[in-house]
Design a protein around this motif. Structure first.
Motif, PDB file in Angstrom:
ATOM      1  N   UNK A  58      69.014   1.679  65.071  1.00 46.30           N
ATOM      2  CA  UNK A  58      69.993   2.590  64.466  1.00 46.30           C
ATOM      3  C   UNK A  58      70.076   2.405  62.955  1.00 46.30           C
ATOM      4  N   UNK A  59      70.089   1.148  62.518  1.00 45.23           N
ATOM      5  CA  UNK A  59      70.165   0.886  61.077  1.00 45.23           C
ATOM      6  C   UNK A  59      68.912   1.412  60.387  1.00 45.23           C
ATOM      7  N   UNK A  60      67.762   1.175  60.985  1.00 42.38           N
ATOM      8  CA  UNK A  60      66.498   1.623  60.400  1.00 42.38           C
ATOM      9  C   UNK A  60      66.458   3.143  60.288  1.00 42.38           C
ATOM     10  N   UNK A  61      66.904   3.833  61.334  1.00 43.65           N
ATOM     11  CA  UNK A  61      66.905   5.299  61.297  1.00 43.65           C
ATOM     12  C   UNK A  61      67.836   5.811  60.204  1.00 43.65           C
ATOM     13  N   UNK A  62      69.012   5.198  60.099  1.00 44.81           N
ATOM     14  CA  UNK A  62      69.970   5.655  59.089  1.00 44.81           C
ATOM     15  C   UNK A  62      69.469   5.375  57.679  1.00 44.81           C
ATOM     16  N   UNK A  63      68.846   4.217  57.468  1.00 53.51           N
ATOM     17  CA  UNK A  63      68.353   3.908  56.124  1.00 53.51           C
ATOM     18  C   UNK A  63      67.243   4.861  55.711  1.00 53.51           C
ATOM     19  N   UNK A  64      66.415   5.279  56.649  1.00 53.39           N
ATOM     20  CA  UNK A  64      65.334   6.201  56.308  1.00 53.39           C
ATOM     21  C   UNK A  64      65.849   7.621  56.090  1.00 53.39           C
ATOM     22  N   UNK A  65      66.828   8.036  56.894  1.00 51.13           N
ATOM     23  CA  UNK A  65      67.350   9.400  56.755  1.00 51.13           C
ATOM     24  C   UNK A  65      68.135   9.552  55.455  1.00 51.13           C
TER      25      UNK A  65
END
Length: 119
Positions: free
Chosen positions: A64-71
């Motif tokens: 979840x953190x990785x997805x949010x940081x990329x978006x």
């Protein structure tokens, strides 16, 4: 030969096992040998899955953190965000970061700006 009345210890052990098997179905609920086997197996599974649950949730939070940081272009990747958090000595665990990323991504952006401004 006269009948010898047995003690209560074995019966107490079986009723204890039966209480653990109260939600089982069929023979797993009715037969003592099946009850002991299934209860023992259930205890092994629950012991194993307590450790697995911790791993699974950690993986979920990281995803979840990785997805949010990329978006939201916070640091372009999860690893850079965590590296900068630890370098600036900000104490935020992955569970809290994942909650922030899911519920309010603007706060994640604010956290990243704080990391950049701290000397």
């Amino acid at each position: 030969m006269t009948r010898v009345p047995r003690g209560y210890i074995a019966r107490r052990r079986r009723t204890k096992m039966r209480s653990f098997a109260s939600n089982f179905r069929g023979a797993h609920l009715r037969l003592n040998r099946m009850i002991t086997q299934q209860v023992r197996r259930a205890f092994v599974s629950s012991h194993r899955d307590r450790g697995r649950q911790k791993r699974d949730f950690r993986r979920l939070w990281i995803t979840r953190i990785n997805a949010a940081t990329r978006v939201y272009n916070v640091f372009n990747s999860y690893s850079k965000l965590i590296h900068n958090l630890s370098k600036k000595e900000l104490i935020l665990n992955r569970k809290m970061l994942a909650q922030v990323a899911v519920l309010n991504p603007n706060n994640l952006y604010t956290i990243s700006n704080k990391i950049r401004t701290i000397n």
